[in-house]
Write an enzyme that holds these catalytic residues in place. Structure first.
Site, PDB file in Angstrom:
ATOM      1  N   SER A 113      10.291   9.394  13.871  1.00 23.26           N
ATOM      2  CA  SER A 113      10.941   9.487  15.171  1.00 23.26           C
ATOM      3  C   SER A 113      10.305  10.602  16.001  1.00 23.26           C
ATOM      4  O   SER A 113       9.142  10.501  16.385  1.00 23.26           O
ATOM      5  CB  SER A 113      12.449   9.698  14.982  1.00 23.26           C
ATOM      6  OG  SER A 113      13.145   9.425  16.171  1.00 23.26           O
ATOM      7  N   HIS A 147      11.099   3.296  17.426  1.00 22.03           N
ATOM      8  CA  HIS A 147      12.296   2.451  17.545  1.00 22.03           C
ATOM      9  C   HIS A 147      12.037   1.312  18.530  1.00 22.03           C
ATOM     10  O   HIS A 147      12.850   1.015  19.402  1.00 22.03           O
ATOM     11  CB  HIS A 147      13.506   3.272  17.980  1.00 22.03           C
ATOM     12  CG  HIS A 147      13.697   4.535  17.213  1.00 22.03           C
ATOM     13  ND1 HIS A 147      13.803   4.547  15.835  1.00 22.03           N
ATOM     14  CD2 HIS A 147      13.782   5.834  17.611  1.00 22.03           C
ATOM     15  CE1 HIS A 147      13.951   5.807  15.420  1.00 22.03           C
ATOM     16  NE2 HIS A 147      13.937   6.606  16.478  1.00 22.03           N
TER      17      HIS A 147
END
Length: 239
Positions: A113, A147
C-alpha cells in the site's frame, strides 16, 4: 496482510542471498502503531530472519545509528497507511536519503500500500479521502496505484490523472506484487490466483491499460528470481 497467507512475504525473503536475512520494518505510515509492529514480528521473527524495526514517532526509536542499521539490512519492509505522513516524517529525519543510498547499495526494498507508493515518482493515494496525486521518493521513474480494483475510485482517478499529465506507470490489484530490478519491471507475482498487475500509458486523451502476465505463487514449483544489485521489490497485498 492476508491472515494465513505468507506467499508474498516468503517471496521477498527468497530474494535475499543470506541464509538468515536481516529484515527491518518501517511502520511510519501507520504512525508506528504498536499492533502493526507486533504483527510484523509475529510474521517475520518466527521465520528464518533477524527482525528489527525503527520508530520515528517514539522516544525510543530503536537502533542508535539509523543509517548504519538500514544500510546493514538485507531487506527493508515498509508498512501501509498514510503515504503523506510517511514521506513527511522520512524527510524530516533524513530517512528518504538513506533509503536511496540503501537501494543503490543493493538492499532489497519492499512494502505494501503506502509502502509501495513511496518508491515511485508519482502516486495515487486515497488514504485521506478522495484519491489524490502525490510525489514519491522517485526511485522508480513511474506512477503507481495500489488497490486497483475494477470500478474503484482509485482506478477512475488514476485514469483521470494520467490524462491530465501524470507520468505512465503501474497498478496492482490487492494480492499482486510488482517486482522491479533497478528501474525495470522484472515480473508480477500474486498471492491470490485472480490478482493482476497492469501497465498504464496514455495515447492522446485515451488511457491504454495492459494487463501484465502474473505468476500465482501458490502454484507448485514457483520460486523467487535471484536478487540482483539495486533490486526493488514492491509488494501489494490487501490493505
Amino acid at each position: 496482510m492476508e491472515s494465513g497467507n505468507p506467499l508474498l512475504d516468503d517471496y521477498v525473503l527468497g530474494l535475499c542471498k543470506a541464509e538468515r536475512p536481516r529484515v527491518c520494518f518501517l511502520p511510519q505510515a501507520s504512525g508506528d502503531a504498536d499492533h502493526y509492529i507486533v504483527r510484523f514480528y509475529r510474521a517475520f521473527a518466527a521465520t528464518r530472519c533477524e527482525a528489527s524495526h525503527i520508530s520515528l514517532f517514539r522516544r525510543e526509536q530503536g537502533p542508535e545509528d539509523v543509517r548504519r542499521h538500514l544500510l546493514s539490512q538485507d531487506l527493508i519492509y515498509v508498512g501501509g497507511g498514510s503515504v503523506v505522513s510517511l514521506l513527511g516524517v522520512w524527510k524530516a529525519h533524513g530517512i528518504d536519503t538513506i533509503l536511496r543510498e540503501a537501494w543503490e547499495a543493493g538492499v532489497i526494498l519492499c512494502g505494501l500500500s503506502a509502502g509501495s507508493l513511496c518508491w515511485f515518482a508519482e502516486a495515487v493515494s486515497g488514504f485521506h479521502g478522495a484519491p489524490k496525486r502525490l510525489e514519491g521518493l522517485g526511485l522508480l521513474p513511474f506512477s503507481n496505484c495500489v488497490h486497483y480494483e475494477r470500478k474503484s475510485d482509485r482506478r477512475e482517478s488514476y485514469h483521470r490523472f494520467l490524462r491530465e499529465g501524470m507520468r505512465p506507470g503501474y497498478a496492482a490489484e490487492d494480492g499482486a506484487a510488482l517486482h522491479f530490478v533497478g528501474e525495470e519491471l522484472s515480473r508480477v507475482v500474486a498471492s491470490r490466483p485472480e490478482a493482476r498487475g497492469y501497465r498504464l500509458d496514455v495515447s492522446g486523451q485515451r488511457v491504454v491499460e495492459m494487463r501484465i502476465a502474473t505468476t500465482y505463487l501458490g502454484e507448485r514449483g514457483v520460486v523467487p528470481e535471484a536478487a540482483l544489485p539495486e533490486a526493488l521489490s514492491t509488494a501489494l497485498p490487501a490493505a
